[in-house]
Motif scaffolding. Sequence first.
Motif, PDB file in Angstrom:
ATOM      1  N   PRO A  57       0.803  -1.229   0.000  1.00 25.84           N
ATOM      2  CA  PRO A  57       0.000   0.000   0.000  1.00 25.84           C
ATOM      3  C   PRO A  57       0.834   1.276   0.000  1.00 25.84           C
ATOM      4  O   PRO A  57       0.426   2.284  -0.577  1.00 25.84           O
ATOM      5  N   GLU A  58       2.032   1.235   0.601  1.00 25.61           N
ATOM      6  CA  GLU A  58       2.884   2.424   0.625  1.00 25.61           C
ATOM      7  C   GLU A  58       3.258   2.873  -0.785  1.00 25.61           C
ATOM      8  O   GLU A  58       3.394   4.061  -1.051  1.00 25.61           O
ATOM      9  N   GLU A  63       2.870   9.180  -5.471  1.00 28.04           N
ATOM     10  CA  GLU A  63       2.390   9.787  -6.715  1.00 28.04           C
ATOM     11  C   GLU A  63       3.329   9.509  -7.874  1.00 28.04           C
ATOM     12  O   GLU A  63       3.097   9.979  -8.985  1.00 28.04           O
ATOM     13  N   ASP A  64       4.378   8.748  -7.636  1.00 28.00           N
ATOM     14  CA  ASP A  64       5.366   8.456  -8.677  1.00 28.00           C
ATOM     15  C   ASP A  64       4.979   7.183  -9.419  1.00 28.00           C
ATOM     16  O   ASP A  64       5.450   6.094  -9.126  1.00 28.00           O
ATOM     17  N   VAL A  65       4.079   7.298 -10.387  1.00 33.90           N
ATOM     18  CA  VAL A  65       3.572   6.165 -11.156  1.00 33.90           C
ATOM     19  C   VAL A  65       4.704   5.498 -11.939  1.00 33.90           C
ATOM     20  O   VAL A  65       4.771   4.269 -12.033  1.00 33.90           O
ATOM     21  N   GLU A  66       5.614   6.288 -12.470  1.00 30.41           N
ATOM     22  CA  GLU A  66       6.723   5.734 -13.253  1.00 30.41           C
ATOM     23  C   GLU A  66       7.590   4.806 -12.388  1.00 30.41           C
ATOM     24  O   GLU A  66       8.004   3.748 -12.840  1.00 30.41           O
ATOM     25  N   MET A  67       7.810   5.190 -11.131  1.00 34.16           N
ATOM     26  CA  MET A  67       8.589   4.345 -10.231  1.00 34.16           C
ATOM     27  C   MET A  67       7.853   3.018  -9.992  1.00 34.16           C
ATOM     28  O   MET A  67       8.446   1.947 -10.009  1.00 34.16           O
ATOM     29  N   LEU A  68       6.558   3.082  -9.793  1.00 29.73           N
ATOM     30  CA  LEU A  68       5.760   1.872  -9.575  1.00 29.73           C
ATOM     31  C   LEU A  68       5.827   0.971 -10.798  1.00 29.73           C
ATOM     32  O   LEU A  68       6.002  -0.245 -10.676  1.00 29.73           O
ATOM     33  N   GLU A  69       5.704   1.541 -11.974  1.00 28.23           N
ATOM     34  CA  GLU A  69       5.800   0.748 -13.204  1.00 28.23           C
ATOM     35  C   GLU A  69       7.159   0.059 -13.300  1.00 28.23           C
ATOM     36  O   GLU A  69       7.239  -1.122 -13.654  1.00 28.23           O
ATOM     37  N   ASP A  70       8.218   0.788 -12.975  1.00 26.27           N
ATOM     38  CA  ASP A  70       9.569   0.214 -13.014  1.00 26.27           C
ATOM     39  C   ASP A  70       9.710  -0.927 -12.008  1.00 26.27           C
ATOM     40  O   ASP A  70      10.326  -1.956 -12.296  1.00 26.27           O
TER      41      ASP A  70
END
Length: 104
Positions: A57-58, A63-70
């Motif tokens: 959940p963290e 708000e960094d969607v690009e980091m999540l995608e990576d």
Amino acid sequence: MNRQMKKMMAQAQKMQQDMMKAQEELAQERVEGSSGGGMVKVTVTGQSDVVGIKISPEVVDSEDVEMLEDMILAAVNDAVEKSKTVAEKKMGRLGVPGGLGGLM
């Protein structure tokens, strides 16, 4: 058909049965890849099929969607590599060079 030929045919049939069994076992095998210190986890079968994704959940609150995608991409790649290793070990025991790649 001579005895030698019958023996070879029986061995080939046994190897085919063993390979089918190993492939069924690989379909049931599960490995987990992760990234971001375990914040993203991906579960893959021994045949490299993605069957689950867990996201902490963290990470979602970020708000960094690009980091999540990576992180998702890295976890998928980690899990797929692990599944390839599992498949190569299992198929290698059957004498198939290169694991499943040796069959293609």
